[in-house]
Scaffold this active site. Structure first.
Site, PDB file in Angstrom:
ATOM      1  N   SER A 138      94.330  -8.125  21.393  1.00 42.80           N
ATOM      2  CA  SER A 138      93.264  -8.868  22.058  1.00 42.80           C
ATOM      3  C   SER A 138      93.633  -9.377  23.428  1.00 42.80           C
ATOM      4  CB  SER A 138      92.816 -10.047  21.212  1.00 42.80           C
ATOM      5  OG  SER A 138      92.161  -9.559  20.089  1.00 42.80           O
TER       6      SER A 138
ATOM      7  N   SER B 197      89.029  -8.748  21.856  1.00 41.85           N
ATOM      8  CA  SER B 197      88.263  -9.934  21.532  1.00 41.85           C
ATOM      9  C   SER B 197      88.305 -10.962  22.638  1.00 41.85           C
ATOM     10  CB  SER B 197      88.754 -10.540  20.238  1.00 41.85           C
ATOM     11  OG  SER B 197      90.017 -11.100  20.429  1.00 41.85           O
TER      12      SER B 197
ATOM     13  N   LYS C 247      88.992 -19.298  25.752  1.00 41.24           N
ATOM     14  CA  LYS C 247      88.334 -18.416  24.796  1.00 41.24           C
ATOM     15  C   LYS C 247      87.681 -19.277  23.719  1.00 41.24           C
ATOM     16  CE  LYS C 247      89.423 -14.466  21.832  1.00 41.24           C
ATOM     17  NZ  LYS C 247      90.308 -13.305  21.721  1.00 41.24           N
TER      18      LYS C 247
END
Ligand SMILES: *[C@@H]1O[C@H](CO)[C@@H](O)[C@H](O)[C@H]1NC(C)=O
Ligand SMILES: *[C@@H]1O[C@H](CO)[C@@H](O)[C@H](O)[C@H]1NC(C)=O
Ligand SMILES: *[C@@H]1O[C@H](CO)[C@@H](O)[C@H](O)[C@H]1NC(C)=O
Ligand SMILES: *[C@@H]1O[C@H](CO)[C@@H](O)[C@H](O)[C@H]1NC(C)=O
Length: 617
Positions: free
Chosen positions: A343, A328, A256
């Site tokens: 998330s 996210s 990420k």
């Protein structure tokens, strides 16, 4: 690390479409690639149907998912309007901002802050005071934020790795790349170890897939191609010298984009930081590198780790490309991600990936963008719970850069006798999981968490928003929030956070302590099964720091399918929760379930949606 907050049961007339408080950050293993990577993998099958190939630009029909909730303002009566008419409140607030050393908000922002403070802050302050601050003095309701005066433990970096992984026996290389792309890490590791495939070949396969599907899925921010081929070569060379580092040796993965990797951009998904290069190596990246894994891409994070909107677009769900991935950790649904409040849970659930949100503190967060120091957690998104366990074993550990990280004494998930466990199931558990575990000899009992603290969601808001504002104070002062990709998200929340007094932040941490004690007392089972996207539970799990494995349990038809049918699907998921420090229990149960079911092995229909439902090219 924040997913969009969930579609709330509409208690408060706020204008949030859905915005989860769960912050998940994702490391994306190619093999581990779940949603996005899965989609990517699926798309990568390279047979260029319909002459598509590289040249065919895939256009997506207008997203059916409208973000309409935003403009459903509650009806304002004439009386209310009149009350609002005099701007004396705004003037008063503007005047008082000098005591906050924050005189940079214009009148419309002040009005919005005033409304938000009345609607969200003040009721929460009152509730928390009732819970913990009715008596003066004493330590009877301590804050959960601990101060440690010791100087001695700070410099350690741990190198534990101790699970005994299962060996995949007699794995043979499939003839087509598509099948390779959907193998588990353990299987791919065996192909590498037995030299049926090289890391370089695997890296090629996954990069091709990412590039084929990314125009649709928008899951990648930066390809780290040069680094990937360098790391793949190192992995292949080591193996040629007879050195094998374990199941991640030569395995491609993604991170990420809140996780720093030198020489490449670390954008945090945000326009403000889109050219940022951080020349530091995040702890998790160091761990994966030393395990021989190959970083192929930095994956999408929603801007500043909120939801799925980032500076380059919006990440889609490979199971239904007209939908967004939410959360996210939008891109990493096949990788390593992070969660503050949902998330990890939301995107994994939406994309049908197996993911682990570990016990808070298990994985050091050094050189990872921070939302909330007491909520952020890093965890893997993979194709199976076995793979999640392998990745967890690699990335867990303490580091001086993250004072909240600690040596969590996890048992080995591969050696848990599940027949000795008592597992609860909540009202909203997926019953197939309950039945399967029961058939495997686990004792299943109906279960409920018992707690009296009702302000769970607002404790999360206060904690997360204040912590985030502390980390992005300057960003707000300099007006960068005006450039933020989704104006109804962080900008509004962080302005409202300016009006949270320190004393009420601490009261929230004391109320959180009470909640944690109540959850601990009522956690009378070894683990429990239940809905993993329920917003209250997402808040609760994150405030407590308890681990959960997100387990795909099936697929159902989409609502309003096109006439004549479609292969697009909605994924169904459940969560297996364990007490803090017992991630191995949740993993062992998820592995037991996946050992006799195949929901986690389904492939998203991204290349072929059915005769009457095509991706327009
Ligand atoms: C306050 O600032 C915002 C963002 O720059 C702008 O859109 C808005 O019109 C401003 N309001 C006033 C009253 O100046
Ligand atoms: C729930 O918790 C409360 C307070 O902690 C306690 O008084 C009550 O007996 C508990 N209820 C159950 C069913 O355990
Ligand atoms: C928490 O904040 C979000 C985002 O502003 C809002 O939608 C939600 O209603 C808030 N919840 C509470 C309980 O304050
Ligand atoms: C879990 O809870 C959410 C929010 O209440 C709901 O939308 C969803 O359908 C539930 N999922 C399952 C599998 O029950």
């Amino acid at each position: 690390m924040l997913p969009p907050r969930p579609p709330r049961p509409t208690p408060l007339p706020s204008s949030r479409p859905f915005h989860f408080l769960v912050v998940v950050s994702v490391l994306c293993f190619a093999a581990i690639l779940t949603p996005a990577p899965a989609a990517v993998a699926a798309a990568a099958s390279g047979d260029a149907d319909g002459g598509g190939g590289e040249g065919g630009v895939i256009r997506i029909r207008t997203a059916a998912v409208a973000r309409s909730a935003m403009d459903t303002k509650p009806f304002i009566s004439a009386k209310d309007a009149l009350k609002k008419e005099p701007i004396s409140d705004v003037i008063a607030l503007k005047d008082s901002m000098k005591y906050f050393d924050a005189e940079f908000f214009n009148d419309s922002k002040l009005r919005e802050m005033e409304d938000g403070a009345k609607e969200f802050n003040v009721p929460a302050f009152r509730e928390n005071r009732k819970l913990v601050a009715t008596e003066n003095g004493g330590l009877h309701n301590p804050s959960v934020l601990l101060f440690k005066s010791s100087w001695s433990s700070g410099s350690m970096t741990s190198e534990t790795r101790s699970f005994e992984y299962p060996r995949a026996s007699s794995v043979h290389r499939p003839t087509n790349d598509e099948d390779i792309a959907f193998m588990s890490v353990i299987e791919l590791g065996e192909l590498i170890r037995t030299k049926q495939i090289t890391s370089r070949e695997l890296t090629d396969i996954f990069l091709r897939r990412l590039k084929r599907y990314n125009p649709v899925l928008e899951a990648v921010i930066t390809y780290t191609e040069d680094l990937a081929y360098k790391q793949a070569k190192e992995a292949d060379d080591l193996l040629a010298q007879g050195k094998y580092l374990g199941p991640l040796h030569g395995i491609p993965y993604g991170l990420k984009d809140i996780i720093a990797v030198p020489h490449y951009k670390t954008t945090w998904g945000s326009r403000t930081f889109k050219n940022q290069v951080l020349d530091s190596e995040a702890y998790v990246y160091r761990r994966l590198k030393s395990a021989g894994a190959v970083l192929v891409a930095k994956l999408v994070t929603g801007s500043l780790a909120y939801d799925d909107i980032w500076f380059g677009g919006r990440t889609r769900n490979p199971w239904n490309i007209e939908e967004f991935s939410t959360g996210s950790s939008a891109g990493p649904a096949a990788s390593t991600s992070a969660e503050t409040a949902g998330s990890i849970a939301y995107p994994a659930a939406r994309c049908g990936v197996t993911a682990l949100r570990p016990t808070f503190g298990t994985v050091a967060r050094t050189d990872v963008m921070s939302i909330s120091e007491s909520l952020d957690k890093l965890g893997p998104f993979c194709r199976s719970a076995v793979d999640c366990a392998v990745v967890l074993d690699t990335i867990r550990g303490t580091d001086a850069g993250d004072p909240s990280s600690r040596e969590v004494a996890l048992g080995d998930p591969f050696h848990v006798d599940i027949t000795k466990l008592t597992v609860g199931y909540l009202d909203d558990a997926e019953m197939e999981v309950v039945d399967v575990l029961s058939s495997k000899g686990v004792k299943l009992v109906p279960f409920k968490l018992n707690y009296t603290v009702e302000s769970v969601q607002s404790i999360l808001n206060i904690t997360m928003d204040t912590d985030m504002l502390a980390h992005f104070d300057n960003w707000q002062r300099e007006g960068h929030d005006d450039d933020y990709e989704a104006q109804d998200q962080w900008p509004v929340e962080l302005r409202r956070a300016r009006l949270i007094p320190a004393v009420d932040y601490i009261q929230a941490q004391r109320a959180r302590g009470k909640l944690i004690r109540e959850i601990k007392d009522s956690f009378t089972v070894d683990a429990f099964v239940g809905n993993v996207t329920d917003w209250e539970r997402v808040c609760l799990g994150n405030l407590v720091g308890m681990p959960v494995v997100v387990v795909p349990t099936g697929l159902k038809s989409i609502e309003n399918p096109p006439k004549g049918g479609t292969k697009r699907r909605t994924t169904v998921t459940t969560g297996i929760y364990a007490p803090p420090d017992h991630d191995h229990i949740a993993l062992a149960l998820a592995m037991a379930y996946q050992s006799v079911t195949d929901h986690n092995k389904q492939r998203p229909p991204i290349d072929d949606l059915g005769p009457n439902d095509v991706i327009q090219r």
